[in-house]
Structures are given as structure tokens and as C-alpha cells.
Design an enzyme around this catalytic site. Structure first.
Site, PDB file in Angstrom:
ATOM      1  N   LYS A   1      14.436 -38.146 -45.736  1.00 26.29           N
ATOM      2  CA  LYS A   1      15.391 -38.065 -45.582  1.00 26.29           C
ATOM      3  C   LYS A   1      16.627 -39.271 -46.548  1.00 26.29           C
ATOM      4  O   LYS A   1      16.326 -40.604 -46.235  1.00 26.29           O
ATOM      5  CB  LYS A   1      15.833 -38.328 -44.134  1.00 26.29           C
ATOM      6  CG  LYS A   1      16.735 -37.934 -43.324  1.00 26.29           C
ATOM      7  CD  LYS A   1      16.002 -37.976 -41.817  1.00 26.29           C
ATOM      8  CE  LYS A   1      17.581 -37.605 -40.622  1.00 26.29           C
ATOM      9  NZ  LYS A   1      17.171 -37.212 -39.394  1.00 26.29           N
TER      10      LYS A   1
HETATM   11  O1  G3P Z   1      18.721 -35.533 -36.172  1.00 26.07           O
HETATM   12  C1  G3P Z   1      20.488 -36.746 -35.386  1.00 26.07           C
HETATM   13  C2  G3P Z   1      20.707 -37.071 -34.593  1.00 26.07           C
HETATM   14  O2  G3P Z   1      19.844 -38.191 -33.834  1.00 26.07           O
HETATM   15  C3  G3P Z   1      21.621 -37.162 -34.045  1.00 26.07           C
HETATM   16  O3  G3P Z   1      21.996 -37.627 -33.010  1.00 26.07           O
HETATM   17  O4  G3P Z   1      22.627 -37.867 -30.190  1.00 26.07           O
HETATM   18  O5  G3P Z   1      22.896 -39.219 -32.217  1.00 26.07           O
HETATM   19  O6  G3P Z   1      24.211 -37.906 -32.528  1.00 26.07           O
HETATM   20  P1  G3P Z   1      23.067 -38.043 -32.268  1.00 26.07           P
END
Ligand code: G3P
Length: 219
Positions: free
Chosen positions: A87
Site C-alpha cells: 500500500k
Molecule cells: O481504508 C481506509 C480506511 O481505513 C479509512 O477509514 O473510517 O478512518 O475514514 P476511516
């Protein structure tokens, strides 16, 4: 559509895998930290543990932000297991690193995508996946789902093989809308996937079937 789980929690990964619908896992430095995984050796051991649960496609994120550092870290991560997808953040050196890994046959997931232009650049560099963060766009009053539609449309125009991996998926309707828009993959918490199970008419219908069966059986 592929379902990835967005967590570094081994119990949740096992539970999603046991459901029989899991295609992969995404992690990021915040998710690793949330599980208390620190230090290079522990982080690598944790990635190996995740790879031991799922069949394929475990995204492991580099920490370096310079080209040489990303190449070094990415190679080390890819060496851990064939299931690893490296990643890489959407930054200038990240684009160069994606190109390098593409030429070496190492799969990449370009993360922190917030515009269709960034997604176009990642596809041109040869990313295997792009991760548009839809929830974080919604958080700042931009429509994250619009971005999914735009990227799917652009990739279809040119036949890019890069897969659209909708990330920052916060709820079940996000997932369903991503499916309608043609996202190749969603990555989300387990509860977003299990939310697909729910319908009150299923519950009441099943209760009725069981009650009718019991009534007939007691005659
Ligand atoms: O895959 C990306 C993710 O982990 C971010 O999610 O909910 O932290 O915006 P969030």
C-alpha cells in the site's frame, strides 16, 4: 464485487473469513496502532498472522514517504508473503514507486485517493488497486460516492485494469451504492458487511414459517 475487511484485528478477520465471503484485508498504520502493534518485528509478524487466515490480498502500508524508502519497505513487505499487496500513498514519490513495483510484478494499492485525477495517475503508473476514501469526503461535505462513479467511468473509458477499491466505507448503504456504481472492491468494518443480512421482513417471515410448522406438527 469483492469484499475486503478494513482492520488489523485478527478475531474480526477470522469472523469475516468464517462467513465465507471475504476476499482480502486492508490495513493502515492507524489500524495497526489501534491493535497496539508497534515495532518492525511485531508489525511483520502481525502481517504474517493475517496472511495465515485469508486466501489472498492483504494490503500492508509503507511508512516511508521518499522513493528509496518506499521501495525498500515495499520489497520487505512483499517478501513476507505472496498475499501481500504493498500500500503506497498518493504522493509524487509514491507514483514513482508504484511504477517500479508494477515493473517488478509486485501488486500495489494506491491509498489516500480523493480525486479522479489522482486515480487516473495511479492507474497510469500501474497500481493494482486505488483506494478512494469515500467516508472522509462525506465528512467534509463532498460526495464520496460521486468520486467512485467518476473513477469507474474513467477506467472504463480506457480499459485500465486497476481495480477501484472503495475505502473509508462507513455503513451498509455505502457498500450497496458502491456496488451499483461498479466499484470492484469495498473495504469496510465487519459490521458493514453483516449489515447486508438485515431485513425485518426476513425476520418476521422466518418467525411465521417456524410458527406455522410448529402448529402443523402439533396437530
Ligand atoms: O481504508 C481506509 C480506511 O481505513 C479509512 O477509514 O473510517 O478512518 O475514514 P476511516
Amino acid at each position: 464485487m469483492k469484499f475486503f475487511i478494513d482492520t488489523a484485528n485478527l478475531a474480526e478477520i477470522r469472523e469475516a473469513h468464517d462467513l465465507g465471503v471475504l476476499d482480502g484485508v486492508t490495513t493502515n498504520p492507524s489500524l495497526m496502532a489501534k491493535e497496539g502493534i508497534t515495532g518492525e518485528a511485531n508489525i511483520k509478524a502481525h502481517y504474517k498472522a493475517i496472511c495465515g487466515i485469508v486466501e489472498d490480498k492483504v494490503s500492508a502500508e509503507v511508512i516511508a514517504t521518499d522513493y528509496e524508502g518506499m521501495i525498500r519497505e515495499g520489497k520487505e513487505l512483499a517478501k513476507l508473503d505472496d498475499k501481500i499487496v504493498v500500500k503506497i500513498p498518493m504522493i509524487r514519490d509514491g507514483v514513482k514507486a508504484i511504477r517500479y513495483f508494477h515493473s517488478e510484478g509486485i501488486r500495489t494499492n494506491c491509498t489516500l485517493i480523493f480525486s479522479s485525477g489522482q486515480a487516473l495517475l495511479a492507474a497510469k503508473a500501474g497500481a493494482s488497486y486505488v483506494s478512494p476514501f469515500i467516508g472522509r469526503l462525506d465528512d467534509i461535505a463532498f460526495d464520496g460516492l460521486d468520486l467512485i462513479g467518476q473513477i469507474v467511468h474513467i477506467y472504463q473509458n480506457y480499459g485500465y485494469e486497476t481495480e477501484v477499491l472503495a475505502a473509508s466505507v462507513r455503513h451498509t448503504m455505502h457498500l450497496i451504492k458502491c456496488a451499483e456504481l461498479g466499484a470492484d472492491v469495498v473495504t469496510c468494518p465487519l459490521k458493514v458487511i453483516t449489515g447486508l443480512l438485515n431485513h425485518p421482513l426476513t425476520d418476521s417471515g422466518l418467525a411465521q414459517f417456524l410458527a406455522d410448522h410448529a402448529k402443523a406438527a402439533s396437530k
